[in-house]
Design a protein around this motif. Sequence first.
Motif, PDB file in Angstrom:
ATOM      1  N   SER A 581       0.910  -1.206   0.055  1.00 29.97           N
ATOM      2  CA  SER A 581       0.080  -0.003   0.143  1.00 29.97           C
ATOM      3  C   SER A 581       0.964   1.229  -0.023  1.00 29.97           C
ATOM      4  CB  SER A 581      -0.951   0.074   1.256  1.00 29.97           C
ATOM      5  OG  SER A 581      -1.881  -1.265   1.393  1.00 29.97           O
ATOM      6  N   GLU A 585       0.994   4.338  -2.614  1.00 32.00           N
ATOM      7  CA  GLU A 585       0.827   5.769  -2.340  1.00 32.00           C
ATOM      8  C   GLU A 585       1.969   6.474  -2.900  1.00 32.00           C
ATOM      9  OE1 GLU A 585       0.258   6.208   2.063  1.00 32.00           O
ATOM     10  OE2 GLU A 585      -1.591   4.779   1.727  1.00 32.00           O
ATOM     11  N   TRP A 654     -13.556   6.743  -5.757  1.00 31.71           N
ATOM     12  CA  TRP A 654     -13.105   6.162  -4.481  1.00 31.71           C
ATOM     13  C   TRP A 654     -14.096   4.841  -4.302  1.00 31.71           C
ATOM     14  CZ3 TRP A 654     -10.226   6.855  -0.175  1.00 31.71           C
ATOM     15  CH2 TRP A 654     -10.786   6.166   0.863  1.00 31.71           C
ATOM     16  N   VAL A 657     -11.822   1.558   1.678  1.00 28.27           N
ATOM     17  CA  VAL A 657     -10.787   1.933   2.341  1.00 28.27           C
ATOM     18  C   VAL A 657      -9.757   0.908   2.080  1.00 28.27           C
ATOM     19  CG1 VAL A 657      -9.648   2.145   4.605  1.00 28.27           C
ATOM     20  CG2 VAL A 657     -11.813   3.115   4.112  1.00 28.27           C
TER      21      VAL A 657
ATOM     22  N   HIS B 194      -2.063  -3.017   8.685  1.00 34.35           N
ATOM     23  CA  HIS B 194      -3.351  -2.899   7.832  1.00 34.35           C
ATOM     24  C   HIS B 194      -4.145  -4.184   8.036  1.00 34.35           C
ATOM     25  CE1 HIS B 194      -5.977  -2.438   4.618  1.00 34.35           C
ATOM     26  NE2 HIS B 194      -5.541  -3.532   3.715  1.00 34.35           N
ATOM     27  N   SER B 348      -6.504   8.368   4.716  1.00 35.13           N
ATOM     28  CA  SER B 348      -7.004   7.575   3.259  1.00 35.13           C
ATOM     29  C   SER B 348      -7.812   8.586   2.307  1.00 35.13           C
ATOM     30  CB  SER B 348      -8.017   6.559   3.801  1.00 35.13           C
ATOM     31  OG  SER B 348      -7.669   5.560   4.439  1.00 35.13           O
TER      32      SER B 348
END
Lengths: 657, 657
Positions: A581, A585, A654, A657, B194, B348
């Motif tokens: 993740s 990002e 979106w 999450v 996570h 997020s």
Amino acid sequence: MGNADYVYPSTNEYCQCAHPVAVPPPQPFFKSFKNSLKETFFPDDPLRQFKNKTPSRKFFLGLQYFLPILEWGPRYTFQFLKSDLISGITIASLAIPQGISYAKLANLPPILGLYSSFIPPLIYAMMGSSRDLAVGTVAVASLLIGSMLGDEVNATENPALYLHLAFTATFFAGLLQASLGLLRLGFIVDFLSHATIVGFMGGAATVVILQQLKGILGLQHFTQSTDIISVLRSVFSQIHEWRWESGVLGAVFLFFLLLSRYFSKKRPKFFWISAMAPLTTVILGSLLVYLTHAEKHGVDVIGNLKKGLNPPSFGDFVFTSPYLTTAVKTGMITGIIALAEGIAVGRSFAMFKHYSIDGNKEMVAIGTMNIVGSCFSCYLTTGPFSRSAVNFNAGCKTAMSNVVMAIAVMFTLLFLTPLFHYTPLVVLSAIIISAMLGLIDYEAAIHLWKVDKFDFVVCMGAYIGVVFASVEVGLVIAVAISVLRLLLFVARPKTFVLGNLPNSTIYRSVEQYPTTNDVPGILILQIDAPIYFANSSYLRERISRWIDEEEDKLKSTGETSLQYVIFNMSAVGNIDTSGISMLEEVKKITDRRGLKLVLANPGAEVMKKLNKSKFIETIGKEWIYLTVGEAVEACNYKLHTCKPDATNEDSQPWNSV
Amino acid sequence: MGNADYVYPSTNEYCQCAHPVAVPPPQPFFKSFKNSLKETFFPDDPLRQFKNKTPSRKFFLGLQYFLPILEWGPRYTFQFLKSDLISGITIASLAIPQGISYAKLANLPPILGLYSSFIPPLIYAMMGSSRDLAVGTVAVASLLIGSMLGDEVNATENPALYLHLAFTATFFAGLLQASLGLLRLGFIVDFLSHATIVGFMGGAATVVILQQLKGILGLQHFTQSTDIISVLRSVFSQIHEWRWESGVLGAVFLFFLLLSRYFSKKRPKFFWISAMAPLTTVILGSLLVYLTHAEKHGVDVIGNLKKGLNPPSFGDFVFTSPYLTTAVKTGMITGIIALAEGIAVGRSFAMFKHYSIDGNKEMVAIGTMNIVGSCFSCYLTTGPFSRSAVNFNAGCKTAMSNVVMAIAVMFTLLFLTPLFHYTPLVVLSAIIISAMLGLIDYEAAIHLWKVDKFDFVVCMGAYIGVVFASVEVGLVIAVAISVLRLLLFVARPKTFVLGNLPNSTIYRSVEQYPTTNDVPGILILQIDAPIYFANSSYLRERISRWIDEEEDKLKSTGETSLQYVIFNMSAVGNIDTSGISMLEEVKKITDRRGLKLVLANPGAEVMKKLNKSKFIETIGKEWIYLTVGEAVEACNYKLHTCKPDATNEDSQPWNSV
């Protein structure tokens, strides 16, 4: 190539010689699971020697594995026996006074020290794989037993229960030790680092020496605590109780012991002088008391010792609450500490004589000798350093020297115990102090400070914890700091900028190699740890800052603007989903700034996970290179032919999450 | 070159082009100590913007740091206000029923849910750096408060004390959160990976849903435990107590809520349908009860809600034992969990809108809002995911939407509370269930299984722990497994053999690149982790085994015998004193076997320590190369001109452990 489906073909147009980065062929889950279990618990592959053998041979090899005597026994020669005889008798002469002293330290009857030097060495001789370890009780574990059991039961008020608790604790210590070995969990001992052991041993030695002030000064009342403040307060609050006879005697014997040690150290040939010195002081001290009747003038003596061999004690185990918890806890802690000392000592001498010992096998041997010992009136034994060093110096060849020692002790138990009636306690204190002084290894602490400041902190944490609080507190502090260091290594990994070594395609840290040159328009970062949940937030922040700083620098010097960011993944051993993740990002951040993200040399594990999580598709497989050099070459090629396409792929709706 | 004294000149005769490995220039201890502190606690370099500014400007920037409203406030436009007004009213319509429901979950008076949506959002609007976070209470923390405080005080028997304890716990939670931020210890939250959060949230949602069976079935008696077994036993042991009116009403409303959610998900434009649905069900349910007088036929209603704004509660804190411990413990655990949710949610959405939030600043903001909140009858608040997602979808621009929500809630508190008198509890249960179902992210769990089995184990550990034991147990299990993974990474590092990629000087893992060729007479090993106390024993065993296996292999094929062992140290980020001892031992082992040990590319930290511990002198600085390629070249050169000199330097006298 093994499985061509899973290896990306080279799609880099600019240069046909660039090497593709391979995704390792997928393995069935259970196979890879089996492999990692094997690597975790059987790194030494103990079943290797059993391959391609007949069943009967396999059985014999298995028996040999647990009873190494079957291996060296048949090859035993008369030459060996001569050496083992000498060293065995030498260590017996040390074992008898030390055994009695350490038993006093644990508040146990002195005779237990002799019992413990009889049965356990015999077991170890059969099962142990070290040729130099001399089995016996140790000061630190004795002190710990004394202080931990003493919190629950008063040894003077209820000696029978106290004694039975000591056997029970020893039983559990042995059980734990043997189980750790059988379950191949020996690596738990590795968490006691070298620095921890230096600090812990030094602290424990200091505490033991402080305890001896009672014997040396002939005090009747003494604190139950082991911390330096309580002990010194206890000593100085009763100055009027100090016995000068006892003090003088102690000082003289201590001086004699230290002198002999100093002499032996100067001339290693005369090791036997320091080895025989304790027994000599015991004999001299006993004679002196016997002749002067000093026992009636304030010099305490051992008193009556029962004649005869170890009585059985397996009927004495206490398995009822509330004592069971104390026994288990004491057994666990002392068991681990004794194990660590025994294994470290065995390993050191093995290293020196060029053979190797198997940690897990040693644990089973030490555990068994304690389980059997606890059934026959022995308390916790292991391989003490001092006794093993004497054994080694005396030229022992095999574990047979332990058998010789055991026979000598047996002889003492059967016939010589009355001779110890007049042995003054102050002599025992002097023997303990002299042995403990050697354990305060201030030189090792200085070495730690020089080489590794963090290890020094661990060492001092252990020392201060043991001296100012308690043995357990010191141990917990040291292990906690050590583990914190491991976690910090992962949580705050080093990242650094790489530059080009002149006239080469080698890229190295700019800090370590100040001669390196920057590559215009390209920022090369190396990440020096696995990318895990514990560091993914940090790495995201830190990488952003590197990019900011680089752009500021380029702006101030008016150079080419930044176009590419290359991550050298050579040192990234693994990655988890949080790490992936984070990379996603970072990819978005670089995209937004119009930078292209490039990976260099991701390893097998990392490639496997990047592939499964589709990150390879996100970044584009043509942006993953085998070496930093090839990545830079490709970037330079594109930099001089076209601008990088700063796609804005991050405007998807979106979803979750 | 910066400091030529500390860089070894090239002493390799065979080739003038080989690059020397540099020892980094020594740094004063305090400078390097300061640097590592800075990297550990200030990786984002927060003082960067203060550089070269006037004192008054610095003060204003500092104020802006803690009150971001000073930054965005002056740039606030009417356009923004329009968007924030719409989103603020939308989240208020969700906040009111959710607030009441979650307060019931914590066994607190329903009105507290409204209080908690009034003061904290105002504080956050000034201090928070997220533009999308909508402040409010959360289900998981509410449940935790209910179960942890419930163990100490019964909420029905002693409601006043229970309420005061909840304020005290909230106060400590806020204190902890703000301190973590101020002390820059935000990385503690990173240890909730996570995978942990996915499992934990799913488990907590399951537990919360199970708790709603009480409301849906209209049960009067219910277990205090939260584990699935106790709850199901409690439900099925009183089948005769089930109220069908209540059950039917609950099922209908739940169906309506899920339908609206499904519809909104399909058509993101109609997000407001699912946002308004809870308030609609509350109104419909209340009307239904009011018209049918169902409250007299087994449908429980909220009853009287006090009119008026938050009463002050700072006089109610309980700082006396035995309650203080409970309050502190509850505050710590719920505070950390609430913090993790708030920061994850804020991050997020920030990622999505291309701005970044500062974790430590957020902690201070969330902490302050809880400290102030606890003084005015609010309990624990954070940024719940559901409410923030609605806020985001409604098009909020700044934290002003929180202010709008607070004003709407204030209006409700002042004038509308009597309207909730007839709201049936079963509607609240339906609202909670519908919100919780979205938190059970089974797709994420499947993704974890696919990408990283270990993360899946962590996730399931958290889920099973929460569902079958308790929320705390689940959390402890997940964090323990995660930390164990980090320790295992260091304790059992990967080591692998490198081979030569055809037609290159590149050396890579034989497993990952099956096309690589062996180099005759040379074994190249890569160690993929720092060499620390936790792995030094393992590495020694494993390296010995690699050498054994290689020699066996060579023997069986009759090839050139092994002459050199090269360690590629590229991935070895650091080494401690235990690691250096291990290298010294390996050096002795290789010497004894007549092998030459060669190091390739040790990093700055490693070189520094090898230098200080004199290991460089032991191995010989001419045996340390910059790349594996150069090391192999040098070995090949010597292999074909002379045999390596198998020195036996290991026969020095024994000196100390």
